[in-house]
Enzyme design. Structure first.
Site, PDB file in Angstrom:
ATOM      1  N   GLY A  37      -1.177 -16.585  -2.129  1.00  0.00           N
ATOM      2  CA  GLY A  37      -0.646 -14.955  -1.706  1.00  0.00           C
ATOM      3  C   GLY A  37      -0.046 -14.486  -2.857  1.00  0.00           C
ATOM      4  N   GLN A  71       3.602  -9.305  -2.412  1.00  0.00           N
ATOM      5  CA  GLN A  71       4.975  -8.900  -2.652  1.00  0.00           C
ATOM      6  C   GLN A  71       5.744 -10.085  -2.826  1.00  0.00           C
ATOM      7  N   ASP A  72       5.984 -10.949  -1.810  1.00  0.00           N
ATOM      8  CA  ASP A  72       6.655 -12.106  -2.181  1.00  0.00           C
ATOM      9  C   ASP A  72       6.206 -13.201  -3.160  1.00  0.00           C
ATOM     10  N   ASP A  77      -9.250 -20.041  -1.327  1.00  0.00           N
ATOM     11  CA  ASP A  77      -8.999 -19.180   0.185  1.00  0.00           C
ATOM     12  C   ASP A  77      -8.536 -19.973   0.993  1.00  0.00           C
ATOM     13  N   LEU A  78      -7.424 -19.626   1.856  1.00  0.00           N
ATOM     14  CA  LEU A  78      -6.618 -20.087   2.711  1.00  0.00           C
ATOM     15  C   LEU A  78      -7.556 -20.707   3.979  1.00  0.00           C
ATOM     16  N   ALA A  84      -1.455 -14.695   3.969  1.00  0.00           N
ATOM     17  CA  ALA A  84      -1.584 -14.210   5.296  1.00  0.00           C
ATOM     18  C   ALA A  84      -2.106 -12.775   5.611  1.00  0.00           C
ATOM     19  N   GLN A  85      -2.947 -12.491   6.661  1.00  0.00           N
ATOM     20  CA  GLN A  85      -2.991 -11.300   7.042  1.00  0.00           C
ATOM     21  C   GLN A  85      -1.719 -10.962   7.786  1.00  0.00           C
ATOM     22  N   THR A 104       8.032 -16.028  10.421  1.00  0.00           N
ATOM     23  CA  THR A 104       8.461 -14.628  10.414  1.00  0.00           C
ATOM     24  C   THR A 104       9.426 -14.498  11.927  1.00  0.00           C
ATOM     25  N   GLU A 139       8.969 -12.002  13.457  1.00  0.00           N
ATOM     26  CA  GLU A 139       7.920 -11.490  14.546  1.00  0.00           C
ATOM     27  C   GLU A 139       7.625 -12.313  15.783  1.00  0.00           C
ATOM     28  N   TYR A 144      -0.364 -11.201  15.105  1.00  0.00           N
ATOM     29  CA  TYR A 144       0.044 -11.718  14.179  1.00  0.00           C
ATOM     30  C   TYR A 144       1.240 -12.648  14.464  1.00  0.00           C
ATOM     31  N   LYS A 184       1.362 -16.719  13.765  1.00  0.00           N
ATOM     32  CA  LYS A 184       2.315 -17.173  13.094  1.00  0.00           C
ATOM     33  C   LYS A 184       3.152 -18.180  13.842  1.00  0.00           C
TER      34      LYS A 184
HETATM   35  P1  NDP Z   1       1.618  -9.502   1.583  1.00  0.00           P
HETATM   36  O1  NDP Z   1       0.735  -8.851   2.581  1.00  0.00           O
HETATM   37  O2  NDP Z   1       1.945  -8.522   0.588  1.00  0.00           O
HETATM   38  O3  NDP Z   1       0.732 -10.620   0.897  1.00  0.00           O
HETATM   39  C1  NDP Z   1      -0.160 -11.461   1.486  1.00  0.00           C
HETATM   40  C2  NDP Z   1      -1.188 -12.184   0.377  1.00  0.00           C
HETATM   41  O4  NDP Z   1      -1.888 -13.049   1.323  1.00  0.00           O
HETATM   42  C3  NDP Z   1      -1.805 -11.498  -0.611  1.00  0.00           C
HETATM   43  O5  NDP Z   1      -1.726 -12.058  -1.621  1.00  0.00           O
HETATM   44  C4  NDP Z   1      -3.235 -11.511   0.079  1.00  0.00           C
HETATM   45  O6  NDP Z   1      -4.163 -11.415  -0.872  1.00  0.00           O
HETATM   46  C5  NDP Z   1      -2.951 -13.113   0.571  1.00  0.00           C
HETATM   47  N1  NDP Z   1      -4.136 -13.460   1.439  1.00  0.00           N
HETATM   48  C6  NDP Z   1      -4.614 -13.030   2.723  1.00  0.00           C
HETATM   49  N2  NDP Z   1      -5.513 -13.622   3.074  1.00  0.00           N
HETATM   50  C7  NDP Z   1      -5.925 -14.659   2.256  1.00  0.00           C
HETATM   51  C8  NDP Z   1      -6.668 -15.724   2.444  1.00  0.00           C
HETATM   52  N3  NDP Z   1      -7.603 -16.042   3.153  1.00  0.00           N
HETATM   53  N4  NDP Z   1      -6.783 -16.565   1.259  1.00  0.00           N
HETATM   54  C9  NDP Z   1      -5.843 -16.456   0.303  1.00  0.00           C
HETATM   55  N5  NDP Z   1      -5.020 -15.628   0.139  1.00  0.00           N
HETATM   56  C10 NDP Z   1      -4.966 -14.682   1.276  1.00  0.00           C
HETATM   57  O7  NDP Z   1       2.762 -10.276   2.252  1.00  0.00           O
HETATM   58  P2  NDP Z   1       4.194 -10.568   1.968  1.00  0.00           P
HETATM   59  O8  NDP Z   1       4.378 -10.845   0.462  1.00  0.00           O
HETATM   60  O9  NDP Z   1       5.329  -9.107   2.237  1.00  0.00           O
HETATM   61  O10 NDP Z   1       4.721 -11.784   2.740  1.00  0.00           O
HETATM   62  C11 NDP Z   1       4.220 -13.095   2.446  1.00  0.00           C
HETATM   63  C12 NDP Z   1       4.127 -14.068   3.340  1.00  0.00           C
HETATM   64  O11 NDP Z   1       5.454 -13.980   4.178  1.00  0.00           O
HETATM   65  C13 NDP Z   1       3.206 -13.567   4.537  1.00  0.00           C
HETATM   66  O12 NDP Z   1       2.661 -14.802   4.999  1.00  0.00           O
HETATM   67  C14 NDP Z   1       4.088 -12.792   5.638  1.00  0.00           C
HETATM   68  O13 NDP Z   1       3.284 -13.036   6.782  1.00  0.00           O
HETATM   69  C15 NDP Z   1       5.226 -13.600   5.714  1.00  0.00           C
HETATM   70  N6  NDP Z   1       6.197 -12.887   5.917  1.00  0.00           N
HETATM   71  C16 NDP Z   1       6.626 -11.562   5.355  1.00  0.00           C
HETATM   72  C17 NDP Z   1       7.923 -10.957   5.666  1.00  0.00           C
HETATM   73  C18 NDP Z   1       8.027  -9.588   4.958  1.00  0.00           C
HETATM   74  O14 NDP Z   1       8.953  -8.898   5.382  1.00  0.00           O
HETATM   75  N7  NDP Z   1       7.626  -9.377   3.878  1.00  0.00           N
HETATM   76  C19 NDP Z   1       8.672 -11.461   6.787  1.00  0.00           C
HETATM   77  C20 NDP Z   1       8.445 -12.704   7.236  1.00  0.00           C
HETATM   78  C21 NDP Z   1       7.437 -13.335   6.880  1.00  0.00           C
HETATM   79  P3  NDP Z   1      -4.847 -10.134  -1.239  1.00  0.00           P
HETATM   80  O15 NDP Z   1      -4.187  -9.351  -1.953  1.00  0.00           O
HETATM   81  O16 NDP Z   1      -6.438 -10.539  -1.693  1.00  0.00           O
HETATM   82  O17 NDP Z   1      -5.073  -9.338   0.115  1.00  0.00           O
HETATM   83  P1  GDR Z   2       6.805  -5.047  10.856  1.00  0.00           P
HETATM   84  O1  GDR Z   2       6.750  -4.098   9.315  1.00  0.00           O
HETATM   85  O2  GDR Z   2       5.645  -4.776  11.920  1.00  0.00           O
HETATM   86  O3  GDR Z   2       8.130  -5.301  11.186  1.00  0.00           O
HETATM   87  O4  GDR Z   2       6.174  -6.380  10.056  1.00  0.00           O
HETATM   88  P2  GDR Z   2       6.364  -2.462   9.343  1.00  0.00           P
HETATM   89  O5  GDR Z   2       7.075  -2.184   8.239  1.00  0.00           O
HETATM   90  O6  GDR Z   2       4.759  -2.511   9.510  1.00  0.00           O
HETATM   91  O7  GDR Z   2       6.936  -2.020  10.801  1.00  0.00           O
HETATM   92  C1  GDR Z   2       8.412  -1.837  10.997  1.00  0.00           C
HETATM   93  C2  GDR Z   2       8.649  -1.119  12.230  1.00  0.00           C
HETATM   94  O8  GDR Z   2       8.336   0.314  11.934  1.00  0.00           O
HETATM   95  C3  GDR Z   2       7.636   0.820  13.115  1.00  0.00           C
HETATM   96  N1  GDR Z   2       7.014   2.245  12.354  1.00  0.00           N
HETATM   97  C4  GDR Z   2       5.840   2.089  11.576  1.00  0.00           C
HETATM   98  N2  GDR Z   2       5.461   0.740  10.872  1.00  0.00           N
HETATM   99  C5  GDR Z   2       4.314   1.333  10.163  1.00  0.00           C
HETATM  100  N3  GDR Z   2       3.572   0.198   9.249  1.00  0.00           N
HETATM  101  N4  GDR Z   2       3.971   2.610   9.799  1.00  0.00           N
HETATM  102  C6  GDR Z   2       4.545   3.588  10.410  1.00  0.00           C
HETATM  103  O9  GDR Z   2       3.810   4.739  10.364  1.00  0.00           O
HETATM  104  C7  GDR Z   2       5.433   3.453  11.365  1.00  0.00           C
HETATM  105  N5  GDR Z   2       6.232   4.104  12.196  1.00  0.00           N
HETATM  106  C8  GDR Z   2       7.223   3.301  12.960  1.00  0.00           C
HETATM  107  C9  GDR Z   2       6.872   0.027  13.629  1.00  0.00           C
HETATM  108  O10 GDR Z   2       6.249   0.244  14.718  1.00  0.00           O
HETATM  109  C10 GDR Z   2       7.661  -1.457  13.417  1.00  0.00           C
HETATM  110  O11 GDR Z   2       8.504  -1.225  14.608  1.00  0.00           O
HETATM  111  C11 GDR Z   2       6.621  -6.930   8.656  1.00  0.00           C
HETATM  112  C12 GDR Z   2       5.490  -7.445   8.024  1.00  0.00           C
HETATM  113  O12 GDR Z   2       6.047  -7.717   6.714  1.00  0.00           O
HETATM  114  C13 GDR Z   2       5.068  -8.904   8.680  1.00  0.00           C
HETATM  115  O13 GDR Z   2       4.237  -9.665   7.853  1.00  0.00           O
HETATM  116  C14 GDR Z   2       6.557  -9.691   8.722  1.00  0.00           C
HETATM  117  O14 GDR Z   2       6.357 -11.001   9.374  1.00  0.00           O
HETATM  118  C15 GDR Z   2       7.394  -8.990   9.529  1.00  0.00           C
HETATM  119  O15 GDR Z   2       7.931  -7.643   8.843  1.00  0.00           O
HETATM  120  C16 GDR Z   2       8.824  -9.614   9.640  1.00  0.00           C
END
Ligand code: NDP
Ligand code: GDR
Length: 344
Positions: free
Chosen positions: A8, A12-13, A60-61, A84-85, A127, A129, A151, A155
């Site tokens: 990934g 972002q991360d 690919d994961l 992840a998705q 997460t 979540e 999701y 997870k």
């Molecule tokens: P992003 O959605 O920004 O990144 C997800 C990454 O996973 C992308 O690089 C994506 O690639 C890749 N990916 C998706 N499917 C596959 C696959 N089949 N094989 C290989 N790579 C794949 O997520 P974040 O960086 O925000 O988060 C990182 C991880 O932490 C995720 O697992 C997320 O669920 C988890 N997480 C995030 C939190 C948050 O607040 N950000 C909080 C808690 C957990 P591509 O560019 O091709 O889509």
């Molecule tokens: P989350 O993040 O579901 O917590 O998952 P998101 O920013 O999508 O939603 C946070 C909260 O905001 C409310 N919301 C909206 N959300 C989106 N996306 N778009 C809108 O227009 C909107 N309006 C209100 C949502 O209902 C929700 O309550 C993120 C992801 O990064 C996950 O992969 C990760 O695991 C968790 O944070 C921790």
């Protein structure tokens, strides 16, 4: 020289963690998924895409053989599984794909570790979540789980499989239960970046209205760069374990909008309730934020607030960035990008 794999790396991360590990002198294998138009904008924005110690490898994961080859060819001893998705909203429309990637995907890596070298250390991106429907406040490592989306359920499966491989095969499988963390590199589908990008565009006269779903949802938002440091600390510990990373502060989506407007120097007034709620720009009288029920979710996680005491005590980890600083940083980045027409 230490070697690490980041799955990934286009996310972002992944980008921030790659930057951190390169700074620490690691050789980093950034695993990315082959698509028609792979996008490396995040590592480009951090200026690390040409770093001599960053190797981008196709992966690919969902493919066990791909996981085995990745471990064999790189001989890395640390694997950070961030792929992840990850969009909760999409997981309701694509529950099976989400299960395949987010749930089963990590098991391919765990199996590959078991086959190739059980001494490889594994970090699973779990997460908040997984806590879902509120069972306790604040949430910590022993709070019961109650996921509210495909999701979250996927997870949770990967989280327990990480623990299961730890207990069954003595694999160093660590699970970081991270609360929401944001940054200028956050994807635009997530609410904070959607807000900061839209407010920047409204400020520049490029957009009229920002439409949101549930404004009452409360989240514990931290800065992604602080959180990837916690991931690294988890894999340096003596034993594999489970840790919560959070700020222990929670705010509503509405509060985040208010902060973003303040950062962009737009004065607003909130009016109405429920689907009629809106924010008016007091200098023009125009509605700039409105509710669109299209963004509501079939099941919502209403309130997340984490207790990171264990990570503080055992890893010396602490969040360093306030929500105000984070929001300001995101709004400034989006103002800068929109002035030059950047749209990722
Ligand atoms: P992003 O959605 O920004 O990144 C997800 C990454 O996973 C992308 O690089 C994506 O690639 C890749 N990916 C998706 N499917 C596959 C696959 N089949 N094989 C290989 N790579 C794949 O997520 P974040 O960086 O925000 O988060 C990182 C991880 O932490 C995720 O697992 C997320 O669920 C988890 N997480 C995030 C939190 C948050 O607040 N950000 C909080 C808690 C957990 P591509 O560019 O091709 O889509
Ligand atoms: P989350 O993040 O579901 O917590 O998952 P998101 O920013 O999508 O939603 C946070 C909260 O905001 C409310 N919301 C909206 N959300 C989106 N996306 N778009 C809108 O227009 C909107 N309006 C209100 C949502 O209902 C929700 O309550 C993120 C992801 O990064 C996950 O992969 C990760 O695991 C968790 O944070 C921790």
């Amino acid at each position: 020289m230490k070697k690490a794999i980041i799955t990934g790396v286009t996310g972002q991360d992944g980008a921030y963690l790659a930057e951190l590990l390169l700074d620490k002198g690691y050789t980093v294998y950034g695993a990315f998924r082959r698509t028609a138009s792979v996008n490396f904008w995040r590592i480009e924005e951090l200026g690390i895409d040409q770093h001599p110690n960053l190797h981008l490898v196709e992966y690919d994961l969902t493919d066990l053989s791909s996981s085995i080859r990745l471990l064999q060819q790189t001989e890395a001893m640390e694997v950070y599984n961030l792929a992840a998705q990850s969009f909760v909203g999409v997981s309701f429309d694509q529950p099976i794909t989400t299960g395949d990637i987010t749930g089963l995907g990590p098991v391919n890596l765990l199996e590959a570790i078991r086959i190739v070298n059980p001494k490889i250390r594994f970090y699973q991106a779990s997460t908040s979540e997984m806590f879902g429907k509120v069972q306790a406040i604040p949430q910590k490592e022993d709070t019961p789980f109650y996921p509210r989306s495909p999701y979250g359920v996927a997870k949770l499966y990967a989280h327990w499989m990480t623990i299961n491989y730890r207990e069954s095969y003595d694999i160093f499988g660590t699970s970081g239960i991270l609360f929401n963390h944001e940054s200028p590199l956050r994807g635009q589908e997530f609410v904070t970046r959607k807000i900061t990008n839209s407010i920047a565009r409204i400020k520049l006269g490029k957009q009229d209205v920002l439409e949101l779903g549930n404004m009452d949802a409360k989240r514990d938002w931290g800065f992604a760069k602080d959180y990837v440091d916690g991931m690294w600390r988890m894999l340096q510990a003596d034993e594999p374990d489970t840790y919560v990373l959070a700020t222990n502060r929670t705010e509503t989506v509405r509060d985040f909008v208010t902060l973003a407007c303040k950062a962009a120097d737009i004065r607003i007034e909130w009016q109405g309730e429920g689907e009629a709620e809106k924010a008016i720009d007091t200098s023009t009288g125009k509605t700039i934020v409105a509710v669109n029920p299209r963004f509501y979710r079939p099941a919502e996680v209403e309130l997340l607030i984490g207790d990171p005491s264990k990570a503080r005590e055992k890893l010396g980890w602490e969040p360093k960035t306030t929500l105000e600083e984070l929001c300001q940083m995101m709004v400034e980045a989006d103002l800068r990008r929109n002035k030059i027409g950047f749209s990722f």
